[in-house]
Structures are given as C-alpha cells and as structure tokens.
Motif scaffolding. Structure first.
Motif, short mmCIF file in Angstrom:
data_model
loop_
_atom_site.label_atom_id
_atom_site.label_comp_id
_atom_site.label_asym_id
_atom_site.label_seq_id
_atom_site.Cartn_x
_atom_site.Cartn_y
_atom_site.Cartn_z
N ARG A 135 44.88 -21.93 10.56
CA ARG A 135 44.37 -23.03 9.46
C ARG A 135 44.58 -22.15 7.97
O ARG A 135 43.93 -22.87 7.11
CB ARG A 135 42.84 -22.81 9.79
CG ARG A 135 42.44 -23.29 11.00
CD ARG A 135 42.49 -24.73 10.98
NE ARG A 135 41.74 -25.56 12.27
CZ ARG A 135 41.14 -26.65 12.09
NH1 ARG A 135 40.93 -27.36 11.03
NH2 ARG A 135 40.64 -27.29 13.16
N GLY A 136 45.29 -21.31 7.75
CA GLY A 136 45.77 -20.78 6.88
C GLY A 136 44.67 -19.80 5.87
O GLY A 136 44.43 -19.95 4.94
N ILE A 137 43.90 -19.26 6.77
CA ILE A 137 42.84 -18.43 6.58
C ILE A 137 43.07 -16.97 6.73
O ILE A 137 43.54 -16.58 7.85
CB ILE A 137 41.46 -18.83 7.31
CG1 ILE A 137 41.21 -20.21 7.01
CG2 ILE A 137 40.35 -17.75 6.86
CD1 ILE A 137 40.04 -20.80 7.84
N ASP A 138 42.85 -16.17 5.65
CA ASP A 138 43.30 -14.83 5.92
C ASP A 138 42.07 -13.81 6.66
O ASP A 138 41.09 -14.03 6.15
CB ASP A 138 43.36 -14.23 4.20
CG ASP A 138 44.01 -12.65 4.47
OD1 ASP A 138 44.35 -12.14 5.21
OD2 ASP A 138 43.69 -12.05 3.43
N PRO A 139 42.68 -13.48 7.72
CA PRO A 139 41.59 -12.73 8.43
C PRO A 139 41.32 -11.46 7.82
O PRO A 139 42.35 -10.71 7.70
CB PRO A 139 42.21 -12.48 9.85
CG PRO A 139 43.77 -12.59 9.68
CD PRO A 139 43.86 -13.42 8.43
N TYR B 96 38.44 -15.08 5.74
CA TYR B 96 37.07 -14.78 6.66
C TYR B 96 36.97 -13.41 6.80
O TYR B 96 37.72 -12.68 7.75
CB TYR B 96 37.23 -15.58 7.87
CG TYR B 96 35.98 -15.30 8.67
CD1 TYR B 96 34.75 -15.01 8.64
CD2 TYR B 96 36.27 -15.15 10.40
CE1 TYR B 96 33.95 -14.95 9.49
CE2 TYR B 96 35.36 -14.89 11.14
CZ TYR B 96 33.92 -14.99 10.82
OH TYR B 96 33.07 -14.69 11.70
N ARG B 97 36.20 -12.65 6.34
CA ARG B 97 35.63 -11.06 6.61
C ARG B 97 34.83 -11.02 7.95
O ARG B 97 33.67 -11.60 7.71
CB ARG B 97 34.96 -10.51 5.45
CG ARG B 97 34.79 -9.04 5.72
CD ARG B 97 34.29 -8.55 4.42
NE ARG B 97 33.44 -7.07 4.66
CZ ARG B 97 32.28 -6.92 4.90
NH1 ARG B 97 31.61 -7.91 4.50
NH2 ARG B 97 31.72 -5.75 5.31
N PHE B 98 35.12 -10.39 8.96
CA PHE B 98 34.33 -10.43 10.18
C PHE B 98 34.61 -8.90 10.64
O PHE B 98 35.52 -8.26 10.22
CB PHE B 98 34.90 -11.28 11.22
CG PHE B 98 36.28 -11.13 11.76
CD1 PHE B 98 36.74 -10.34 12.58
CD2 PHE B 98 37.21 -12.04 10.74
CE1 PHE B 98 38.11 -10.29 13.29
CE2 PHE B 98 38.58 -11.58 11.38
CZ PHE B 98 39.06 -10.77 12.21
N ASP C 181 44.69 -15.23 15.31
CA ASP C 181 45.61 -16.56 15.34
C ASP C 181 45.13 -17.85 15.08
O ASP C 181 45.75 -18.62 14.43
CB ASP C 181 46.06 -16.52 16.71
CG ASP C 181 47.29 -15.47 17.29
OD1 ASP C 181 47.64 -14.92 16.25
OD2 ASP C 181 47.57 -15.19 18.33
N GLY C 182 43.88 -18.09 15.60
CA GLY C 182 42.99 -19.21 14.99
C GLY C 182 42.95 -19.48 13.54
O GLY C 182 42.91 -20.47 13.04
#
Length: 458
Positions: free
Chosen positions: A117-121, A82-84, A112-113
C-alpha cells in the motif's frame, strides 16, 4: 495557530513522514495463538486489581487478525508510515533460542501488506513488553537481558531487514524503569527505589547499542530509539524543590540522550540517593553511543516537580512530579500545552548542537471521551485542536532550523491502555470493543486532508 489542514500541510517539507503508532500488546490480542509465549503483561494482569476495569489484552483490538482492514484504513488516509512494535514473546517465546516461525510469519505478512500500500513499516523492537521467562532471570535488572535483546534484534533484522528500512530499538527507557520497576503500575510491577532501579536504564541502553549493531549487520536502514521527554520546572525556589526537579529532569529528559550522544550520564544523577552504578562495565558507553540515524521523541505534557512528601513514595522517588495546568485537559487529567513540545525541541538543539541527529515525534496525541453519534459519526474537535497545536509548534521548529523528519499520532486505534484497560480512548479511529467495528473519527478525516494537501503541494 492554524487549524486549516491544507495550510498546515503546506508548512512541511516534501520528504516529511506522516504516520500513526501502536504497540503490540495494546492492539494485537491473540495471546495464546501460534505458539506465542507468556509475556510479563500476561502474568502481571492475572493478579486482581491490576487494571481499573478488570480487563486484559487477550483480545485488545484484534489487530492480529484485522491487520488487513487496518492497513486499508491507513491507506485511505494517505499515511506514509506505520510505527508498530513487535511482541518478543511471539517471536521468541522464552526470550532466547530459536525463532517461532509462526510469530515471524505474522510480521512478514504485516510488513508486506504495508509495502503493497506504499506505507513505510517503522518497527520498534521493544515497547514495554518482554517474555516472562526472561523476567524470571532478572529481566532488565540482569545484564544478560541486553545480550538476549541483541539476539532478538538479529533474528528480526535477518528476517525483515530486506524490507524494513526504519527502526527504533527501545521505546522510552525511563518510562520502563519508572513505571515497571519503581512505581509498580506496569509489568512486571516491582517497587524499587529509583537509585536501585538504575541498572534497568543502563541495561536497556546497552541493549539498544547491541541491537543497533545487530540490525546494521542485516539492513541498510535508519535506526534510533525513543525518549519520553517532558519539560519540568521546580514547584518553588526552595532548594529542596530545585534539587528534586534537577533529578527528575536529568532522568526523564537527559539521561538517555546524554548516554547515546555524549557517552556518559548527566552529572545530576550522580547524586541520586542510593544510586547503584554497579551495572556499568568498562566499554559500555562505547556500545551505548553507537551512532544513531534519528532520535524518537514522545511528548504529551509538562510537569512541575517538587521535593517528595514523607512516606513510602518518598523512599522510592526523591522527587514528586505533578501534572498541573489549566484547561483544556484530556481524560487523563493532562493539560494540553503544545508549547512544551517546542521547549523540548529547543532544549535538545541547545544541549547537543551538531551531535543531535534528526528528530521524529514518535508519539503525540490525547485521550478523550469519544462516542459515536446517532448518525454514525465520532466528533473529537479537542483532538483536532491538540494535533493542530502541536503540528504548528513543529512547523515553527522546522522554520527555526531544527531537523524533524516525521510525526506519528498516538494512537492509530483505540486500544488496551495498560493499567487503565479500555477506559480511555486515544485513537483517531474509534473501536467498538465488543464488536471490533472501526469508525474514523473527525480527527482522522482532518489528518487525511492535511496529508492530501501536503502531498499535492497545496
């Protein structure tokens, strides 16, 4: 062209990064909560007539409060990243000085959230927004802003660098310069001639180099920046059109990458009318060309560029880029031309050769008129065609040996689209703005099936 998500997913390498993207001001809302400072967009939107529907980002899509729900949706789709972007005003309300703990804590929770969930920030430090207090001191026209940006990067990396391993410093420097300081349709809404606005680009790139060093002092991570690239051709063979196109092409497609990969600006921009190069100091390019680990690429459509017509617009820009093409088109009136992405990828490899770092398509998507049917579905077949078309081009580029490490759909959610307010829908997730109800569009389900097939090796 393959539309089959299973077949398309199988064309990508096992370490490919599948993601979606958003930007803080467009999705977060909560503009007055937890000691967030005033941003340039807060101030810009107070003037009447700035946004086509009279709206603002005060609620946007309430990602600030609904991030858990949004992460659950990402997880359900099997997304890897997720790119934010970060709200600088939320973390440093005045753009300098100590951090606002409540602002940092929000991004702590978000990171952390995602990891749970195994999602790369994938963090972008700056996406078209900054504290209004810094604009009062000149904003990106002022050299000190580069130093303040590096201090902001240091604060963020010190806090998040133990967990965030993927970073972009600045999103689309030329887009910031053009829309915010030349065309005036984005905050802070200045109207300068292109030549007079060049210090904005230089200071953004200087800030990128300084911020890269700051992040590296706290994190073992991939770091880069993103450029909004668009193939462009002259409107005709007339010398004036050819010269105008060369200026636009250099500014949009080569100025950022020449600076960070070669250590200088393209020769075409040296002849821009009224070019102000006073911002360049000795040693700046040594900072700007600090090695990057990857390069982000935004692509939406190509241009045809000619000499400008007479009038005020011609004073501000010595070229007139036009969006032209056949059907199909998005609700922005932009033609859907996947081959243009291939042209950009080919050009980058030819221009930079072994100096070109791995690429990441950080924004690619389309705005459409999406409505919920009586049985609760949102069918968007044209968006599926758009995504499939561009992913087929990326698959071809991978087979040709171009290093591409990831793809991020723009955008994850329908959102506040700057001067267009809520009149366009970009997301693969539909948002009913009055209720904030999320509904996965057909394109989201298609993307999820593609990722599932890729992950299972089908």
């Amino acid at each position: 062209m393959s539309l089959d998500p299973a077949a398309l997913g199988a064309a990508f390498p096992r370490d490919f990064l599948w993601g979606v993207a958003t930007a803080a001001y467009q999705v977060e809302g909560a503009l007055t909560e937890d000691a967030r400072g005033e941003s340039i967009w807060d101030r810009y939107l107070r003037a009447p007539g700035r946004v086509i529907d009279g709206s603002d980002g005060s609620v946007a899509v309430d990602h600030y409060h609904r991030w858990r729900e949004d992460i659950a949706i990402m997880s359900g789709l099997g997304l890897g990243a997720y790119r934010f972007s970060l709200s600088w005003s939320r973390i440093q309300p005045s753009g300098k000085g100590p951090a606002n703990e409540a602002g940092l804590a929000f991004y702590d929770r978000l990171v952390d959230g995602l990891l749970e969930r195994g999602i790369d920030p994938v963090v972008t430090l700056l996406h078209s927004d900054m504290p209004a207090a810094l604009q009062d001191e000149g904003g990106w026209l002022a050299r000190d802003t580069s130093r303040h940006f590096a201090a902001f990067a240091d604060i963020v990396a010190r806090r998040l660098g133990d967990r965030v391993k993927s970073w972009f410093t600045v999103a689309e420097p030329y887009t910031v310069m053009r829309h915010s300081f030349v065309l005036g349709d984005h905050a802070p809404g200045l109207w300068l001639a292109t030549g007079a606005a060049l210090p904005v680009m230089h200071h953004l790139l200087l800030g990128h180099g300084l911020a890269t060093a700051a992040i590296r002092s706290h994190a073992q991570a991939r770091i880069g920046l993103t450029n909004h690239s668009s193939p462009t051709r002259p409107a005709s063979g007339a010398p004036a059109d050819v010269a105008a196109n060369a200026w636009f092409d250099a500014l949009r497609n080569h100025m950022v990458t020449d600076a960070i990969l070669l250590g200088h600006y393209p020769k075409e921009v040296e002849t821009l009318p009224g070019a102000d190069w006073s911002a360049i100091h000795a040693g700046d390019f040594d900072i700007i060309k600090t090695p990057v680990d990857w390069l982000g690429l935004t692509y939406f459509h190509p241009y045809v560029t000619g000499a400008p017509k007479t009038g005020e617009a011609a004073v501000r820009e010595p070229f007139e880029p036009l969006v032209t093409g056949g059907d199909p088109q998005t609700t922005m009136g932009w033609p859907i031309v996947p081959s243009g992405l291939g042209d950009i990828l080919t050009d980058l490899r030819a221009r930079y050769g072994d100096r070109l770092p791995p690429l990441v398509v950080t924004e690619n998507g389309c705005s459409l008129t999406d409505e919920i049917t009586a049985d609760g579905r949102v069918d968007d077949p044209l968006r599926i065609d758009f995504l499939a078309g561009h992913l087929n081009v990326i698959a071809d580029a991978l087979r040709a040996g171009i290093r591409i490490e990831g793809y991020f759909i723009w955008s994850f959610l329908d959102h506040f689209e700057w001067d267009l307010g809520y009149t366009t829908r970009w997301g693969i997730v539909h948002v009913d703005f009055p209720t904030q109800r999320r509904t996965l569009k057909a394109s989201a389900h298609w993307y999820g099936r593609l990722i599932e097939a890729w992950r299972s090796g089908v």
